[in-house]
Design an enzyme around this catalytic site. Sequence first.
Site, mmCIF file in Angstrom:
data_model
loop_
_atom_site.group_PDB
_atom_site.id
_atom_site.type_symbol
_atom_site.label_atom_id
_atom_site.label_comp_id
_atom_site.label_asym_id
_atom_site.label_seq_id
_atom_site.Cartn_x
_atom_site.Cartn_y
_atom_site.Cartn_z
ATOM 1 N N THR A 130 16.046 3.758 -0.982
ATOM 2 C CA THR A 130 14.250 4.084 -1.390
ATOM 3 C C THR A 130 14.090 5.449 -0.248
ATOM 4 O O THR A 130 14.850 5.636 0.262
ATOM 5 C CB THR A 130 13.913 2.545 -0.402
ATOM 6 O OG1 THR A 130 12.232 2.268 -0.043
ATOM 7 C CG2 THR A 130 14.727 2.787 1.152
ATOM 8 N N ASP A 131 13.137 5.310 -0.699
ATOM 9 C CA ASP A 131 12.156 7.141 -0.297
ATOM 10 C C ASP A 131 12.033 6.530 1.079
ATOM 11 O O ASP A 131 11.749 7.617 1.890
ATOM 12 C CB ASP A 131 10.896 7.191 -0.764
ATOM 13 C CG ASP A 131 10.493 5.783 -1.248
ATOM 14 O OD1 ASP A 131 9.939 5.477 -0.287
ATOM 15 O OD2 ASP A 131 8.864 6.397 -1.740
ATOM 16 N N GLU A 132 12.017 5.534 1.580
ATOM 17 C CA GLU A 132 11.554 5.417 3.075
ATOM 18 C C GLU A 132 12.458 6.385 3.986
ATOM 19 O O GLU A 132 12.312 6.039 5.444
ATOM 20 C CB GLU A 132 11.751 3.984 3.233
ATOM 21 C CG GLU A 132 10.309 2.910 2.494
ATOM 22 C CD GLU A 132 9.464 2.123 3.183
ATOM 23 O OE1 GLU A 132 9.803 1.830 4.613
ATOM 24 O OE2 GLU A 132 9.426 0.824 1.918
ATOM 25 N N TYR A 155 14.390 -0.892 8.648
ATOM 26 C CA TYR A 155 13.972 -1.116 7.378
ATOM 27 C C TYR A 155 15.015 0.168 6.912
ATOM 28 O O TYR A 155 15.971 0.197 6.379
ATOM 29 C CB TYR A 155 13.067 -1.389 6.717
ATOM 30 C CG TYR A 155 13.334 -1.277 5.067
ATOM 31 C CD1 TYR A 155 14.437 -1.962 4.585
ATOM 32 C CD2 TYR A 155 12.749 -0.576 4.257
ATOM 33 C CE1 TYR A 155 15.036 -1.764 3.162
ATOM 34 C CE2 TYR A 155 12.857 -0.337 2.962
ATOM 35 C CZ TYR A 155 13.790 -1.141 2.420
ATOM 36 O OH TYR A 155 13.992 -0.142 0.887
ATOM 37 N N LYS A 159 18.957 1.754 5.493
ATOM 38 C CA LYS A 159 18.726 1.748 4.016
ATOM 39 C C LYS A 159 20.008 3.151 4.250
ATOM 40 O O LYS A 159 20.802 3.501 3.279
ATOM 41 C CB LYS A 159 18.290 1.719 3.259
ATOM 42 C CG LYS A 159 17.283 0.368 3.308
ATOM 43 C CD LYS A 159 18.203 -0.775 2.622
ATOM 44 C CE LYS A 159 18.865 0.114 0.087
ATOM 45 N NZ LYS A 159 19.224 -0.661 0.045
ATOM 46 N N GLY A 287 4.655 2.082 13.834
ATOM 47 C CA GLY A 287 5.338 2.971 13.104
ATOM 48 C C GLY A 287 4.839 3.347 11.421
ATOM 49 O O GLY A 287 6.261 3.273 11.011
#
Length: 345
Positions: A130-132, A155, A159, A287
């Site tokens: 993910t880009d997160e 999360y 990742k 956050g």
Amino acid sequence: MKILVTGGAGFIGSAVVRLAVSRGHEVVNVDALTYAACLANVAPVADSGRYAFEHVDIRDRAALDRVFAQHKPDAVMHLAAESHVDRSIDGPGAFIETNVNGTYYMLEAARAYWTAAGRSEGFRFHHISTDEVFGSLGETGKFTEDTPYDPRSPYSASKAASDHLVRAWRETYGLPTVLTNCSNNYGPYHFPEKLVPVVILKAISGQPIPVYGDGGNVRDWLYVEDHADALLLVLEKGAVGRSYNIGGENEARNIDLVRTICATLDELRPAARPYAEQIRFVTDRPGHDRRYAIDPTRICTELGWRPSVTVEEGLQRTVRWYLENESWWRPLLERDGVGERLGVA
């Protein structure tokens, strides 16, 4: 190819499964069938002779070894993950167990199989992320493959850790890996706790439509079938050891996305009053990253891929699909935590 897909009963995984089978690949779907999984997602290909299902948890190393030995895949597409940020705030342990430990077990099972098979140069382990993991952007700029990792939620941290494991197994053991980081997906079969389906289902049920904070958080929206197409392209043609960012080139503020969905519903299922009147701003997530945006230059220039669906067209397709498939989403509303406000601890 024969492709082992983990998490193939989930949202993105099932899109990959359906597309891969339609293109003539054999697919082995490995899924633990946790709360967000649904075998109805792969019903369109379930009777195909090119499809097989294994009810296996990726944390079960012995079961993974059996699956690899029995099916002898040419490639792995690892999508199985806990992915809902709000749930990670309330219960981070499940995210560490699945996203970190589960990826470790997958890498070790794949490495053992690949080594025993003679370390084939054609084997691939494609890790989907993910880009997160890159954190939050300001008003300008975009994530590239060289953006430093800066995860802000349990999360995204889990990742990020799994991404690092994949790179380490490539560097240390030579495992032929490729890695992709995608922007926010949406489309058919999206589990009804994520933003787009929440808006659709709250709206048509006459309930308040929740928007976190001031609604100004920006995301890059990627239609899930475009994503599946990009993932198969990276698997087939991506360079070993390389990572590719996959984005929809469709940036939108959450509030604008919600209003677009409401306007689409006004057109497709008119109500007594505009659906946008149901929008309610609620306490923000702790956050909450302000902005994500992907620069997809590498996958565009090296592999010739671009997203084909605009966010307006994709939302039209998605809203129509939910309106026509109540028999799919209605039972899912009864699953644990769905419809509740999570992540406010």
